[in-house]
Enzyme design. Structure first.
Site, PDB file in Angstrom:
ATOM      1  N   THR A  98       2.425   5.901  18.538  1.00 49.23           N
ATOM      2  CA  THR A  98       1.687   5.131  17.542  1.00 49.23           C
ATOM      3  C   THR A  98       1.100   3.866  18.142  1.00 49.23           C
ATOM      4  OG1 THR A  98       3.216   5.926  15.848  1.00 49.23           O
ATOM      5  CG2 THR A  98       1.860   4.030  15.281  1.00 49.23           C
ATOM      6  N   THR A  99       1.911   3.163  18.953  1.00 43.51           N
ATOM      7  CA  THR A  99       1.461   1.913  19.565  1.00 43.51           C
ATOM      8  C   THR A  99       0.319   2.151  20.535  1.00 43.51           C
ATOM      9  OG1 THR A  99       3.747   1.166  19.381  1.00 43.51           O
ATOM     10  CG2 THR A  99       2.281  -0.176  20.736  1.00 43.51           C
ATOM     11  N   TYR A 103       1.461  13.597   6.276  1.00 46.28           N
ATOM     12  CA  TYR A 103       0.581  14.011   5.182  1.00 46.28           C
ATOM     13  C   TYR A 103       0.994  15.338   4.559  1.00 46.28           C
ATOM     14  CZ  TYR A 103      -3.518  14.588   2.246  1.00 46.28           C
ATOM     15  OH  TYR A 103      -4.333  14.755   1.153  1.00 46.28           O
ATOM     16  N   TYR A 124      11.072  11.961  15.907  1.00 51.89           N
ATOM     17  CA  TYR A 124      10.641  10.613  15.533  1.00 51.89           C
ATOM     18  C   TYR A 124      10.578  10.543  14.018  1.00 51.89           C
ATOM     19  CZ  TYR A 124       7.620   6.402  15.435  1.00 51.89           C
ATOM     20  OH  TYR A 124       7.084   5.155  15.195  1.00 51.89           O
ATOM     21  N   ARG A 163       5.264   5.719   7.594  1.00 50.05           N
ATOM     22  CA  ARG A 163       3.953   6.185   8.038  1.00 50.05           C
ATOM     23  C   ARG A 163       3.682   7.640   7.654  1.00 50.05           C
ATOM     24  NH1 ARG A 163       0.847   3.423  11.940  1.00 50.05           N
ATOM     25  NH2 ARG A 163       1.798   1.517  12.732  1.00 50.05           N
ATOM     26  N   LYS A 187      14.229   9.104  17.618  1.00 55.90           N
ATOM     27  CA  LYS A 187      13.804   7.712  17.453  1.00 55.90           C
ATOM     28  C   LYS A 187      13.838   7.433  15.962  1.00 55.90           C
ATOM     29  CE  LYS A 187       9.817   4.607  17.933  1.00 55.90           C
ATOM     30  NZ  LYS A 187       8.392   4.483  18.352  1.00 55.90           N
ATOM     31  N   ILE A 206      13.125   2.248  21.509  1.00 56.73           N
ATOM     32  CA  ILE A 206      11.742   2.516  21.912  1.00 56.73           C
ATOM     33  C   ILE A 206      10.932   1.399  21.264  1.00 56.73           C
ATOM     34  CG2 ILE A 206       9.814   4.144  21.870  1.00 56.73           C
ATOM     35  CD1 ILE A 206      11.865   6.408  21.762  1.00 56.73           C
TER      36      ILE A 206
END
Length: 296
Positions: free
Chosen positions: A48-49, A111, A137, A142, A165, A207
């Site tokens: 994501t980052t 989604y 993850y 999100r 994570k 992380i």
């Protein structure tokens, strides 16, 4: 018992862009070298980052390949390869494996909001088609979906699924997962503000977004926890709470990329729909960085 992919601190690394919006590999290489010199234990690329959501498939594959080659086995490389399309996740995972990555990070399908049965089928399908260890993850803020501890237990029975994570912020879920899965299913904090409490419950490390700019701090914090010195680690966690909060005053990775640019690192801009910070949030971030000695 399987071994964890890494212990300690892994940087969820930013992807720099140039003035045209293309990946700036020179700046990316410099950031990788800075992380390794600081003693980071692993690098997570195209998460994501790293703005993976706005990368093309071709860009995504190329960035993973570059990172693996630049790191050259000095630390572990965890390649983001998640998707809400299982076949696309397999494709990215297989390319990451071919590139020489050490492990995969696979976010829950967003989604679609899969059921727990759907999550199990999704990850087992991918695991059957790759050889690399998989880090799940969980970031429901999100994706709109969260694992249950029972689903973690089921997935932990697959030898290729190394752990998760955890960025749900749900400590009850963490404790229940540790109870059901024991020591053979590894957990990493996905939240920089919760490293010490999560590691006190048995997490293997973090992380980290903040590690892009304060890698030594995140390494020391996580390694103090691994050494059972939670008193010293807690002091460090508390000392950096204001700065960590400032890094999440806007949606990640807007503040961390802005912070890196403020320090003179050439990370470039953000890809839409991400955009620049508001003046108020920018001042909050800048003030926090000054207080921490990161800016004059």
């Amino acid at each position: 018992m399987r071994e964890p992919v890494f212990s300690g601190a892994c940087t969820a690394i930013v992807t720099p862009f140039d003035s045209s919006g293309a990946v700036n590999y020179e700046a990316f290489g410099a950031l990788i070298e800075e992380q390794i010199a600081a003693g980071i234990d692993a690098i997570c690329v195209c998460g994501t980052t790293g703005e993976s959501a706005t990368m093309s498939i071709r860009e995504h594959i190329a960035v993973v390949e570059y990172c693996v080659k630049r790191v050259d086995h000095r630390v572990k490389v965890v390649a983001g390869a998640g998707s809400n399309d299982t076949s696309a996740a397999v494709y990215l995972s297989q390319h990451a494996q071919d590139s020489g990555a050490d492990a995969l990070l696979l976010v829950t399908p967003y989604y679609n909001k899969a059921t727990q049965s759907g999550l199990i089928k999704h990850y087992e399908y991918i695991a059957d088609r790759v050889e690399l260890p998989i880090i799940l993850y969980n970031v429901p803020s999100r994706t709109g979906v969260s694992f249950t501890a029972e689903t973690y237990k089921k997935l932990s029975e697959n030898p290729k699924i190394n752990g998760v994570k955890e960025a749900s912020g749900n400590f009850s879920l963490l404790a229940h997962t540790r109870f059901l899965c024991g020591n053979d299913f590894y957990i990493w904090s996905g939240n920089d503000d919760q490293v010490v409490p999560m590691m006190s419950l048995g997490a293997q490390g973090v992380i980290s977004v903040a590690a892009n700019i304060v890698p030594q701090v995140m390494v020391r914090m996580s390694h103090l926890c691994l050494a059972d010195d939670f008193a010293a680690a807690s002091k460090l966690q508390i000392e950096y709470m204001d700065f960590i909060d400032a890094l999440f005053v806007d949606v990640n990775p807007i503040p961390i990329k802005t912070a890196l640019n403020l320090t003179g690192r050439n990370m470039g801009g953000l890809r839409l729909p991400l955009c620049d910070m508001t003046p108020e949030h920018l001042e909050l971030l800048r003030s926090s960085m000054v207080r921490m000695g990161l800016l004059a």
